[in-house]
Scaffold this motif. Structure first.
Motif, PDB file in Angstrom:
ATOM      1  N   GLU A  78      21.383 -13.234  22.944  1.00 12.50           N
ATOM      2  CA  GLU A  78      21.726 -14.449  22.203  1.00 12.50           C
ATOM      3  C   GLU A  78      22.473 -15.469  23.061  1.00 12.50           C
ATOM      4  N   LYS A  79      23.010 -15.050  24.183  1.00 10.65           N
ATOM      5  CA  LYS A  79      23.693 -15.987  25.082  1.00 10.65           C
ATOM      6  C   LYS A  79      22.715 -16.838  25.886  1.00 10.65           C
ATOM      7  N   GLN A  80      21.444 -16.434  25.906  1.00  9.70           N
ATOM      8  CA  GLN A  80      20.435 -17.229  26.614  1.00  9.70           C
ATOM      9  C   GLN A  80      20.237 -18.538  25.853  1.00  9.70           C
ATOM     10  N   ILE A  81      20.213 -19.640  26.557  1.00  7.84           N
ATOM     11  CA  ILE A  81      20.230 -20.952  25.923  1.00  7.84           C
ATOM     12  C   ILE A  81      19.028 -21.210  25.008  1.00  7.84           C
ATOM     13  N   GLU A  82      17.861 -20.649  25.354  1.00 11.13           N
ATOM     14  CA  GLU A  82      16.660 -20.890  24.542  1.00 11.13           C
ATOM     15  C   GLU A  82      16.593 -20.022  23.294  1.00 11.13           C
ATOM     16  N   VAL A  83      17.423 -18.991  23.231  1.00 14.40           N
ATOM     17  CA  VAL A  83      17.364 -18.047  22.113  1.00 14.40           C
ATOM     18  C   VAL A  83      18.053 -18.641  20.893  1.00 14.40           C
ATOM     19  N   ILE A  84      17.323 -18.634  19.797  1.00 13.01           N
ATOM     20  CA  ILE A  84      17.859 -19.147  18.534  1.00 13.01           C
ATOM     21  C   ILE A  84      18.647 -18.055  17.822  1.00 13.01           C
ATOM     22  N   LYS A  85      18.043 -16.869  17.697  1.00 18.14           N
ATOM     23  CA  LYS A  85      18.700 -15.750  17.030  1.00 18.14           C
ATOM     24  C   LYS A  85      18.008 -14.459  17.431  1.00 18.14           C
ATOM     25  N   ALA A  86      18.776 -13.388  17.532  1.00 17.51           N
ATOM     26  CA  ALA A  86      18.229 -12.065  17.829  1.00 17.51           C
ATOM     27  C   ALA A  86      18.781 -11.059  16.817  1.00 17.51           C
ATOM     28  N   PHE A  87      17.952 -10.105  16.470  1.00 16.80           N
ATOM     29  CA  PHE A  87      18.315  -9.071  15.490  1.00 16.80           C
ATOM     30  C   PHE A  87      17.889  -7.717  16.036  1.00 16.80           C
ATOM     31  N   TYR A  88      18.480  -6.648  15.516  1.00 19.24           N
ATOM     32  CA  TYR A  88      17.951  -5.316  15.815  1.00 19.24           C
ATOM     33  C   TYR A  88      17.886  -4.521  14.523  1.00 19.24           C
ATOM     34  N   HIS A  89      16.894  -3.629  14.479  1.00 20.20           N
ATOM     35  CA  HIS A  89      16.652  -2.820  13.290  1.00 20.20           C
ATOM     36  C   HIS A  89      16.205  -1.420  13.704  1.00 20.20           C
ATOM     37  N   THR A  90      16.488  -0.450  12.864  1.00 18.60           N
ATOM     38  CA  THR A  90      15.981   0.905  13.070  1.00 18.60           C
ATOM     39  C   THR A  90      14.552   0.971  12.531  1.00 18.60           C
ATOM     40  N   ASP A  91      13.853   2.049  12.864  1.00 18.51           N
ATOM     41  CA  ASP A  91      12.490   2.224  12.368  1.00 18.51           C
ATOM     42  C   ASP A  91      12.441   2.253  10.842  1.00 18.51           C
ATOM     43  N   ASP A  92      13.466   2.804  10.197  1.00 19.09           N
ATOM     44  CA  ASP A  92      13.492   2.879   8.737  1.00 19.09           C
ATOM     45  C   ASP A  92      13.620   1.504   8.084  1.00 19.09           C
ATOM     46  N   GLU A  93      14.085   0.523   8.828  1.00 19.67           N
ATOM     47  CA  GLU A  93      14.300  -0.819   8.280  1.00 19.67           C
ATOM     48  C   GLU A  93      13.124  -1.763   8.515  1.00 19.67           C
ATOM     49  N   THR A  94      12.072  -1.258   9.179  1.00 12.39           N
ATOM     50  CA  THR A  94      10.939  -2.119   9.501  1.00 12.39           C
ATOM     51  C   THR A  94       9.612  -1.496   9.092  1.00 12.39           C
ATOM     52  N   ILE A  95       8.631  -2.359   8.994  1.00 11.56           N
ATOM     53  CA  ILE A  95       7.240  -1.942   8.837  1.00 11.56           C
ATOM     54  C   ILE A  95       6.586  -2.327  10.158  1.00 11.56           C
ATOM     55  N   TYR A  96       5.999  -1.367  10.842  1.00  9.63           N
ATOM     56  CA  TYR A  96       5.504  -1.655  12.178  1.00  9.63           C
ATOM     57  C   TYR A  96       4.184  -0.949  12.455  1.00  9.63           C
ATOM     58  N   ILE A 142       4.237  -4.456  16.764  1.00  8.09           N
ATOM     59  CA  ILE A 142       4.472  -5.635  15.940  1.00  8.09           C
ATOM     60  C   ILE A 142       5.183  -5.135  14.693  1.00  8.09           C
ATOM     61  N   SER A 143       6.103  -5.937  14.179  1.00  7.56           N
ATOM     62  CA  SER A 143       6.868  -5.446  13.037  1.00  7.56           C
ATOM     63  C   SER A 143       7.400  -6.591  12.190  1.00  7.56           C
ATOM     64  N   VAL A 144       7.650  -6.270  10.951  1.00 11.46           N
ATOM     65  CA  VAL A 144       8.372  -7.138  10.033  1.00 11.46           C
ATOM     66  C   VAL A 144       9.443  -6.280   9.376  1.00 11.46           C
ATOM     67  N   THR A 145      10.515  -6.916   8.936  1.00  8.72           N
ATOM     68  CA  THR A 145      11.589  -6.152   8.314  1.00  8.72           C
ATOM     69  C   THR A 145      11.283  -5.920   6.841  1.00  8.72           C
ATOM     70  N   LYS A 146      11.808  -4.839   6.312  1.00  6.41           N
ATOM     71  CA  LYS A 146      11.653  -4.561   4.884  1.00  6.41           C
ATOM     72  C   LYS A 146      12.523  -5.509   4.067  1.00  6.41           C
ATOM     73  N   ASP A 147      13.732  -5.791   4.555  1.00  7.63           N
ATOM     74  CA  ASP A 147      14.618  -6.720   3.862  1.00  7.63           C
ATOM     75  C   ASP A 147      14.248  -8.154   4.205  1.00  7.63           C
ATOM     76  N   VAL A 148      14.648  -9.067   3.354  1.00  6.77           N
ATOM     77  CA  VAL A 148      14.424 -10.484   3.610  1.00  6.77           C
ATOM     78  C   VAL A 148      15.205 -10.880   4.852  1.00  6.77           C
ATOM     79  N   MET A 149      14.529 -11.541   5.770  1.00 10.34           N
ATOM     80  CA  MET A 149      15.178 -12.042   6.980  1.00 10.34           C
ATOM     81  C   MET A 149      14.787 -13.510   7.078  1.00 10.34           C
ATOM     82  N   ASP A 150      15.485 -14.335   6.371  1.00  9.59           N
ATOM     83  CA  ASP A 150      15.113 -15.743   6.257  1.00  9.59           C
ATOM     84  C   ASP A 150      15.558 -16.519   7.485  1.00  9.59           C
ATOM     85  N   ILE A 151      14.779 -16.402   8.537  1.00  4.93           N
ATOM     86  CA  ILE A 151      15.104 -17.087   9.782  1.00  4.93           C
ATOM     87  C   ILE A 151      15.061 -18.602   9.610  1.00  4.93           C
TER      88      ILE A 151
END
Length: 172
Positions: free
Chosen positions: A68-86, A156-165
């Motif tokens: 997230e300290k990289q100037i071009e990065v807007i936002k970064a997240f991390y999730h476990t396998d249980d929190e994503t559909i991949y 490729i993955s999407v989160t199970k919870d809402v992640m309103d970027i």
């Protein structure tokens, strides 16, 4: 802390050199990137990096902070396998004669919910989408028959919870 699989999602501007700097963050910590995919995201002009690593939550938290300290990065997240559909995708190139001569090949394709995407005189190509272990299992089943070529995509993955970027972007 024990090592677990984490999926890191990075939303950023698409600038030259960012991938190199992100991979450097992992390199500096001696953490292997197991899978990497970059694509456009649901937001115009914003790219999404999907990175998979096997590490501790402490390390992944630190890595996301550095990303997230990289100037071009807007936002970064991390999730476990249980929190994503991949999923991942794979292509298997096999000699054409086997499709007709080895009945078991057709059973492997059917049993793995794979599909034949092209057939030529010399080879045919099977596509399989699914979890890494499903693709590995199919690879193991086809290996005795001879795989001419094999390629697997990054996760490729999407989160199970809402992640309103989009809402997060409005804050910037």
């Amino acid at each position: 802390m024990e090592n677990k699989w984490f999926t890191i999602s990075v939303y950023s501007e698409n600038n030259v050199g960012l991938l190199n700097r992100i991979s450097g963050i992992f390199l500096k910590r001696h953490i292997n990137i197991e899978s990497l995919n970059v694509s456009k995201s649901e937001i115009d002009d914003v790219s999404k990096f999907t990175i998979v690593a096997h590490t501790t939550e402490k390390w992944v938290h630190n890595i996301v902070g550095q990303i997230e300290k990289q100037i071009e990065v807007i936002k970064a997240f991390y999730h476990t396998d249980d929190e994503t559909i991949y999923q991942e995708s794979a292509l298997f190139k096999i000699a054409s004669g086997l499709l007709f001569d080895e009945r078991q090949i057709q059973n492997i394709i059917k049993d793995n919910n794979a599909q034949i995407v092209t057939v030529s005189r010399d080879f045919f190509v099977i596509a399989k989408s699914g979890r890494r272990n499903e693709i590995d299992d199919m690879h193991d089943e086809l290996k005795p028959y001879g795989i001419m070529q094999f390629v697997r995509s990054g996760r490729i993955s999407v989160t199970k919870d809402v992640m309103d970027i989009s809402a997060i972007l409005k804050e910037f």
